[in-house]
Write an enzyme that holds these catalytic residues in place. Structure first.
Site, mmCIF file in Angstrom:
data_model
loop_
_atom_site.group_PDB
_atom_site.id
_atom_site.type_symbol
_atom_site.label_atom_id
_atom_site.label_comp_id
_atom_site.label_asym_id
_atom_site.label_seq_id
_atom_site.Cartn_x
_atom_site.Cartn_y
_atom_site.Cartn_z
ATOM 1 N N HIS A 1 0.857 -1.190 0.000
ATOM 2 C CA HIS A 1 0.000 0.000 0.000
ATOM 3 C C HIS A 1 0.884 1.227 0.000
ATOM 4 C CE1 HIS A 1 -3.133 2.826 1.202
ATOM 5 N NE2 HIS A 1 -3.967 1.923 0.750
ATOM 6 N N ASP B 1 -7.984 -5.421 0.193
ATOM 7 C CA ASP B 1 -8.530 -6.038 -1.019
ATOM 8 C C ASP B 1 -8.185 -7.514 -1.143
ATOM 9 O OD1 ASP B 1 -9.801 -3.808 -1.797
ATOM 10 O OD2 ASP B 1 -8.116 -3.016 -2.925
#
Ligand code: ACO
Length: 436
Positions: free
Chosen positions: A313, A371
């Site tokens: 991320h 996700d």
């Protein structure tokens, strides 16, 4: 903004006059250096592709501390919101700055749930798409088209228009996503049922048919609601910044949100959960768990361009707090559906284990992101993989609206107009075509 007593001084090695730059303090997080007068005073721009060190606005909505793995909506930790509040309470919080009391919650729910139907004409607009169109292509079109259907909520400078546009967007997104799905599989659309919960109504529109009703399962509805809550906002990410930039020209809210939907589609952003499930399917086809080692080898080889989707991320360099909550939900859902032995889920769990222990991922602080797990949960619920990003868009709509409304209400807001470092050709003359 609170000015700091400290100022930054910018000096130049060529003897040009130095410049003092004001610093503002956030309530938490890094201070910012105000460079707005830099160009006027020095004739120079700053250079920061990808906004690695640039705050594009001030905001009171969402705060992330990527090193601590902290996410706050209006000051409330995501861990508390996910456990104590449902998605519509979270929407109220993001839009209004405060959690609703019981009356406010009931009134807000009633308002949203009575705007769930879409103009009947939308069906004919949808019919223009190929049946095999990607749901995000369809959603970009449908959300943009809302501005053609709801003329009384298109003036971004009118607070009443903004308010009703917000309610309409939150209320109608589930209906549009479900319609896009039903269209792809050739089933009739299911109209919303307003006495169900927001997530329960969405799941019924997805899975019921006129011949057979859908009985919402509490564990699965709770999981869907949690997916919505965890994706509701995430400060100034690519799609949110797109919505702000698009809205800064004064365009209508539906057009600005459609721009956010388009941006979210990318595999480095909202498309990651779809890309992650596709990756799991690919590994499964290669031979499953036995092939993980070979796949991880490819991931580590920079020349292969293969990434471990659902890992890493830009902001979280510690565990994504949403991933922790989604992991919990993932196990709850797999347990409820008796899917712990499904080969794809076993593969995902094995991949998670290996990546969490592997030096390559540990050294780069690459943890599973939300996700990775939300894709697994959605697949277990029965959501087809290409619809994952559309569900993310549904959930993020409230964040986009809250951020857009905050920008419009900010007296310092201006049309967004980044500058550039030009490195192309200097002025030259056009030759007649015969001489080129
Ligand atoms: N698999 C393998 N290596 C990775 C991955 C990954 N998923 N992510 C980052 N790396 C490596 C990079 O190659 C780089 O290695 P190096 O230092 O040897 O060059 C290092 O880790 C740092 O990565 P950056 O690319 O600098 O990280 P950045 O912050 O720019 O990228 C991003 C973040 C885009 C999310 C990236 O991690 C990625 O592509 N992940 C996969 C896609 C994904 O899951 N996206 C979802 C994001 S969450 C969301 O949108 C809700």
């Amino acid at each position: 903004m609170t000015p700091s007593d400290v100022k930054a001084t910018l000096s130049f090695s060529d003897g040009s006059p130095s410049m003092d730059l004001p610093i503002y303090k956030g309530s938490v997080g890094p201070d910012v250096i105000d460079i707005r007068k830099l160009y006027g005073q020095t004739g120079k721009f700053t250079y920061d592709p990808g906004f690695l060190s640039t705050a594009s606005c001030n905001s009171t909505i969402t705060y992330i501390d990527g090193d601590k793995g902290e996410l706050l909506y209006r000051g409330y930790p995501i861990e508390q919101l996910a456990v104590n509040c449902d998605y519509l309470e979270t929407c109220y919080l993001l839009l209004n700055g405060q959690l609703p009391n019981a009356d406010q919650k009931a009134e807000f729910e009633n308002r949203v749930m009575h705007h769930t139907m879409v103009n009947e004409q939308m069906q004919f607009f949808l019919r223009g798409f190929r049946r095999d169109a990607h749901p995000m292509a369809v959603m970009t079109g449908l959300v943009g088209a809302m501005s053609a259907f709801y003329h009384d909520s298109t003036d971004i400078n009118n607070p009443e228009h903004r308010e009703i546009a917000a309610i309409r967007l939150i209320a109608k997104m589930p209906t549009l996503v479900a319609m896009a799905y039903k269209y792809t599989i050739g089933q009739p659309y299911i109209y919303p049922k307003n006495d169900l919960s927001y997530a329960g109504n969405f799941m019924r529109m997805m899975f019921a048919t006129p011949c057979e009703d859908y009985k919402p399962n509490d564990v699965l509805v709770r999981a869907m609601d949690r997916i919505f809550t965890l994706h509701a906002d995430h400060e100034q990410n690519a799609s949110t910044s797109t919505v702000r930039l698009c809205g800064s020209s004064g365009t209508n809210p539906f057009a600005a949100i459609a721009a956010g939907v388009a941006c979210l589609w990318g595999p480095a952003h909202g498309g990651a959960n779809e890309a992650c499930l596709n990756m799991l399917n690919d590994i499964q086809q290669m031979g499953g768990v036995a092939k993980i080692g070979e796949f991880i080898k490819q991931v580590k080889d920079k020349s292969s361009n293969v990434k471990l989707m659902g890992f890493g991320h830009r902001v979280y360099k510690n565990y994504d707090p949403r991933a922790k909550l989604m992991r919990e939900t993932c196990h709850e859902v797999l347990g409820e559906l008796g899917l712990h032995n499904d080969p794809l889920f076993k593969l995902a769990m094995e991949l998670e284990k290996i990546a969490l222990e592997d030096e390559y991922f540990v050294a780069r602080k690459l943890y599973p992101n939300v996700d990775f797990y939300s894709g697994i949960v959605q697949r277990a619920i029965g959501i087809p993989v290409p619809l994952f990003t559309a569900i993310f868009a549904l959930a993020r709509t409230v964040g986009w609206i809250a951020q857009l409304n905050e920008m419009i209400a900010d007296p310092e807001y201006k049309i967004g107009r980044p500058r550039q470092l030009f490195v192309g050709a200097t002025p030259r003359d056009v030759k007649p075509i015969a001489e080129r």
